[in-house]
Design a protein around this motif. Structure first.
Motif, PDB file in Angstrom:
ATOM      1  N   MET A 104      69.130  54.332  66.787  1.00  0.00           N
ATOM      2  CA  MET A 104      68.412  55.601  66.890  1.00  0.00           C
ATOM      3  C   MET A 104      69.420  56.722  67.111  1.00  0.00           C
ATOM      4  N   ASN A 105      69.635  57.481  66.043  1.00  0.00           N
ATOM      5  CA  ASN A 105      70.762  58.408  65.989  1.00  0.00           C
ATOM      6  C   ASN A 105      70.341  59.868  66.133  1.00  0.00           C
ATOM      7  N   GLY A 106      69.188  60.128  66.710  1.00  0.00           N
ATOM      8  CA  GLY A 106      68.707  61.501  66.866  1.00  0.00           C
ATOM      9  C   GLY A 106      67.231  61.421  67.229  1.00  0.00           C
ATOM     10  N   PHE A 107      66.442  62.416  66.799  1.00  0.00           N
ATOM     11  CA  PHE A 107      65.020  62.427  67.153  1.00  0.00           C
ATOM     12  C   PHE A 107      64.328  61.132  66.714  1.00  0.00           C
ATOM     13  N   ALA A 108      63.661  60.492  67.651  1.00  0.00           N
ATOM     14  CA  ALA A 108      62.844  59.299  67.369  1.00  0.00           C
ATOM     15  C   ALA A 108      61.477  59.607  67.968  1.00  0.00           C
ATOM     16  N   LEU A 109      60.645  60.252  67.168  1.00  0.00           N
ATOM     17  CA  LEU A 109      59.394  60.798  67.694  1.00  0.00           C
ATOM     18  C   LEU A 109      58.196  60.189  66.958  1.00  0.00           C
ATOM     19  N   GLY A 110      57.081  60.055  67.660  1.00  0.00           N
ATOM     20  CA  GLY A 110      55.856  59.570  67.020  1.00  0.00           C
ATOM     21  C   GLY A 110      56.110  58.277  66.264  1.00  0.00           C
ATOM     22  N   GLY A 111      55.821  58.292  64.960  1.00  0.00           N
ATOM     23  CA  GLY A 111      56.032  57.099  64.124  1.00  0.00           C
ATOM     24  C   GLY A 111      57.478  56.623  64.135  1.00  0.00           C
ATOM     25  N   PHE A 130      63.527  60.911  72.456  1.00  0.00           N
ATOM     26  CA  PHE A 130      62.401  60.015  72.215  1.00  0.00           C
ATOM     27  C   PHE A 130      61.104  60.656  72.678  1.00  0.00           C
ATOM     28  N   GLY A 131      60.008  60.315  72.011  1.00  0.00           N
ATOM     29  CA  GLY A 131      58.724  60.803  72.488  1.00  0.00           C
ATOM     30  C   GLY A 131      57.591  60.370  71.593  1.00  0.00           C
ATOM     31  N   GLN A 132      56.404  60.456  72.160  1.00  0.00           N
ATOM     32  CA  GLN A 132      55.161  60.201  71.397  1.00  0.00           C
ATOM     33  C   GLN A 132      54.350  61.488  71.485  1.00  0.00           C
ATOM     34  N   PRO A 133      54.672  62.473  70.636  1.00  0.00           N
ATOM     35  CA  PRO A 133      54.031  63.795  70.776  1.00  0.00           C
ATOM     36  C   PRO A 133      52.692  63.935  70.062  1.00  0.00           C
ATOM     37  N   GLU A 134      52.071  62.810  69.683  1.00  0.00           N
ATOM     38  CA  GLU A 134      50.842  62.876  68.889  1.00  0.00           C
ATOM     39  C   GLU A 134      49.763  63.735  69.536  1.00  0.00           C
TER      40      GLU A 134
END
Ligand code: CO8
Length: 260
Positions: A104-111, A130-134
């Motif tokens: 994981m080399n940067g934004f790992a968001l949602g899907g 990282f995040g789950q911004p749904e």
């Protein structure tokens, strides 16, 4: 096989899958999801490929989520169908019978966080987020985040991430057990290759049975999981590689495994 939104390379028994939509921070549109299904199906059927490294193009994003332009068009029915189709791709990754290392080399968001959750292990560069911004978009995770995240980090921490939609740093992701290790961007792929090389040196069927025991066992009560382990242990005892592995130890030499 040629892909529009993925790069795919094989080297030293490792399959390198790179999501390649840098203009959209590697967001997963439907076409990319189908390409992921195709590439992971090819990898599953290729016995010469032992480990997969999954990453995103560029230094800014691993995968910034599902494509929000496509989510905007979904209604109740098509949303459910889209989620189920995506879940089947991530199930394929989780049950590939070969380890998949998410780099994981940067934004790992949602899907993007969800695909990593379906991988066997996760390594992050120190600039990853990282995040789950749904919930900020009025939806919930649809590719397994509400199920795999609490199983990995625990219900309380998962609820906080899922309900606030807040982003966390790589260090925090490491602290809560979302990622296994944090390293520099330059060392991310080399570190994954180091881990892959160690796995590849081991008996292929033993690696496969271990993945089966962990993945299936986690879905079972402990007693059933232990029965599953015993039967897979029995299967491993019946392999040529078990004869070789134990003989090599007793003869003080390195085992030469054949995957039989
Ligand atoms: N989808 C589509 N395009 C995206 C996405 C995305 N998820 N993320 C970024 N982009 C695009 C931007 O629109 C922008 O395009 P353009 O240059 O044409 O305007 C380009 O990528 C660069 O992005 P930014 O200019 O926004 O870059 P910043 O550095 O300012 O911000 C962020 C980076 C913080 C990552 C920001 O782009 C962002 O917040 N992105 C969205 C993150 C997000 O909310 N992801 C979750 C999506 S929902 C999801 O994944 C649900 C999965 C389950 C679906 C189930 C289906 C039913």
């Amino acid at each position: 096989m040629d892909f529009e939104n993925l790069l795919f390379e094989k080297k030293n028994s490792i399959g390198y899958v790179t999501v390649n939509r840098p203009k959209a921070l590697n967001a997963l549109n439907a076409a990319t999801m189908e390409e992921l299904r195709a590439v992971f199906t090819e990898i599953k059927n290729d016995a010469a490929m032992r480990v997969v490294i999954l990453t995103g193009t560029g230094e800014k994003a691993f995968i910034a989520g599902a494509d929000i332009g496509e989510i905007a068009k979904l209604d109740g029915e098509s949303g459910k169908e889209f989620a189920q189709r995506g879940q089947s791709v991530f199930d394929l990754i989780e049950n590939l019978d070969k380890p998949v290392i998410a780099c994981m080399n940067g934004f790992a968001l949602g899907g993007g966080c969800e695909i990593a959750l379906a991988c066997t292990m996760r390594i992050a560069s120190d600039n990853a987020k990282f995040g789950q911004p749904e919930v900020k978009l009025g939806v919930i995770p649809g590719f397994g985040g509400s199920q795999r995240l609490p199983r990995l980090v625990g219900k309380g921490i998962a609820n906080q991430l899922l309900l606030t939609g807040e982003m966390i740093s790589a260090q925090e992701a490491h602290r809560i057990g979302l990622v296994n290790e944090v390293t520099t961007p330059a060392n991310l792929i080399p570190r994954a290759e180091e881990i892959a090389t160690k796995i590849i040196a081991n008996a292929p069927l033993a690696v496969q049975y271990t993945l089966e025991a962990v993945n299936q066992g986690l879905e079972m009560p402990l007693g059933e999981g232990l029965q599953l382990e015993a039967s897979l242990f029995g299967k491993s005892c019946a392999t040529e590689d078990k004869k070789e592995g134990t003989a090599a130890f007793l003869e003080k030499r390195k085992g030469e495994f054949k995957g039989r």
